[in-house]
Write a protein that holds these residues in place. Structure first.
Motif, short mmCIF file in Angstrom:
data_model
loop_
_atom_site.label_atom_id
_atom_site.label_comp_id
_atom_site.label_asym_id
_atom_site.label_seq_id
_atom_site.Cartn_x
_atom_site.Cartn_y
_atom_site.Cartn_z
N GLY A 1 0.83 -1.20 0.00
CA GLY A 1 0.00 0.00 0.00
C GLY A 1 0.86 1.25 0.00
O GLY A 1 2.04 1.21 -0.31
N LEU A 2 0.25 2.37 0.32
CA LEU A 2 0.98 3.64 0.39
C LEU A 2 1.40 3.88 1.83
O LEU A 2 0.57 3.90 2.74
CB LEU A 2 0.09 4.80 -0.09
N GLU A 3 2.70 4.04 2.03
CA GLU A 3 3.25 4.23 3.36
C GLU A 3 3.83 5.62 3.51
O GLU A 3 4.40 6.17 2.56
CB GLU A 3 4.36 3.20 3.60
N LYS A 4 3.75 6.18 4.70
CA LYS A 4 4.28 7.52 4.94
C LYS A 4 5.80 7.54 5.00
O LYS A 4 6.42 8.57 4.76
CB LYS A 4 3.69 8.12 6.21
N ARG A 5 6.40 6.42 5.33
CA ARG A 5 7.85 6.28 5.47
C ARG A 5 8.43 7.39 6.32
O ARG A 5 8.12 7.49 7.48
CB ARG A 5 8.50 6.17 4.11
N GLN A 6 9.27 8.27 5.76
CA GLN A 6 9.92 9.32 6.55
C GLN A 6 9.05 10.58 6.71
O GLN A 6 9.47 11.54 7.33
CB GLN A 6 11.26 9.70 5.93
N ARG A 7 7.87 10.56 6.14
CA ARG A 7 6.97 11.72 6.26
C ARG A 7 6.02 11.50 7.43
O ARG A 7 5.91 10.40 7.97
CB ARG A 7 6.20 11.90 4.96
N GLN A 8 5.29 12.54 7.78
CA GLN A 8 4.34 12.41 8.89
C GLN A 8 3.06 11.73 8.46
O GLN A 8 2.40 11.08 9.27
CB GLN A 8 4.03 13.80 9.47
N HIS A 9 2.68 11.88 7.19
CA HIS A 9 1.45 11.30 6.66
C HIS A 9 1.61 10.95 5.19
O HIS A 9 2.51 11.45 4.52
CB HIS A 9 0.28 12.29 6.78
N VAL A 10 0.70 10.14 4.68
CA VAL A 10 0.54 9.94 3.25
C VAL A 10 -0.27 11.13 2.75
O VAL A 10 -1.29 11.49 3.34
CB VAL A 10 -0.21 8.62 2.96
N HIS A 11 0.18 11.76 1.66
CA HIS A 11 -0.49 12.93 1.10
C HIS A 11 -1.34 12.51 -0.09
O HIS A 11 -0.85 11.83 -0.99
CB HIS A 11 0.54 13.96 0.63
N LEU A 12 -2.60 12.92 -0.09
CA LEU A 12 -3.54 12.56 -1.15
C LEU A 12 -4.11 13.81 -1.81
O LEU A 12 -4.40 14.79 -1.13
CB LEU A 12 -4.70 11.73 -0.57
N SER A 13 -4.29 13.74 -3.12
CA SER A 13 -4.91 14.85 -3.86
C SER A 13 -6.40 14.62 -3.94
O SER A 13 -6.87 13.48 -3.97
CB SER A 13 -4.32 14.93 -5.28
N LYS B 1 -5.27 22.32 2.06
CA LYS B 1 -6.28 21.49 1.40
C LYS B 1 -5.75 20.18 0.83
O LYS B 1 -6.26 19.65 -0.14
CB LYS B 1 -7.01 22.26 0.29
N VAL B 2 -4.71 19.62 1.47
CA VAL B 2 -4.20 18.30 1.10
C VAL B 2 -4.77 17.29 2.10
O VAL B 2 -4.75 17.52 3.31
CB VAL B 2 -2.65 18.28 1.14
N TRP B 3 -5.30 16.19 1.58
CA TRP B 3 -5.81 15.15 2.46
C TRP B 3 -4.67 14.29 2.94
O TRP B 3 -3.78 13.92 2.18
CB TRP B 3 -6.86 14.30 1.73
N LEU B 4 -4.68 13.95 4.22
CA LEU B 4 -3.62 13.20 4.86
C LEU B 4 -4.18 11.98 5.56
O LEU B 4 -5.31 12.00 6.07
CB LEU B 4 -2.92 14.07 5.92
N THR B 5 -3.40 10.91 5.58
CA THR B 5 -3.75 9.72 6.34
C THR B 5 -2.45 9.02 6.71
O THR B 5 -1.39 9.33 6.18
CB THR B 5 -4.70 8.79 5.55
N ASP B 6 -2.52 8.06 7.61
CA ASP B 6 -1.30 7.40 8.07
C ASP B 6 -0.83 6.29 7.14
O ASP B 6 0.36 6.02 7.05
CB ASP B 6 -1.51 6.83 9.48
N HIS B 7 -1.75 5.64 6.44
CA HIS B 7 -1.40 4.50 5.58
C HIS B 7 -2.60 4.21 4.69
O HIS B 7 -3.74 4.35 5.11
CB HIS B 7 -1.07 3.28 6.46
N VAL B 8 -2.34 3.81 3.46
CA VAL B 8 -3.40 3.36 2.57
C VAL B 8 -3.11 1.90 2.23
O VAL B 8 -2.20 1.59 1.46
CB VAL B 8 -3.47 4.19 1.27
N PRO B 9 -3.85 0.97 2.83
CA PRO B 9 -3.65 -0.44 2.53
C PRO B 9 -3.93 -0.75 1.06
O PRO B 9 -4.76 -0.10 0.42
CB PRO B 9 -4.66 -1.16 3.44
#
Length: 71
Positions: A4-16, A55-63
């Motif tokens: 999935g999408l992982e934040k890795r070294q960032r605080q969150h996964v950034h979504l448009s 206005k960027v959507w953020l989440t911790d992980h997208v499985p």
């Protein structure tokens, strides 16, 4: 696509919020690949989303089960 999408070294996964924005943002680093995140299904499953001040959507992980690769 294995984890999935992982934040890795960032605080969150950034979504448009839409394809146009994703294409612009992704194009800053070469040819963009657009993934569709099934955010409604994620939210229904209990995942949290946050809207940043810019206005960027953020989440911790997208499985991976919530990601679609569009042609």
């Amino acid at each position: 696509m294995n984890t999935g999408l992982e934040k890795r070294q960032r605080q969150h996964v950034h979504l448009s919020k839409d394809i146009h924005t994703a294409t612009q943002v992704g194009g800053r680093h070469g040819k963009p690949v657009i993934l569709t995140v099934l955010a409604g299904q994620m939210q229904a499953a209990g995942y949290m989303f946050y809207l940043s001040e810019n206005k960027v959507w953020l989440t911790d992980h997208v499985p991976v089960e919530f990601i679609r690769l569009d042609d």
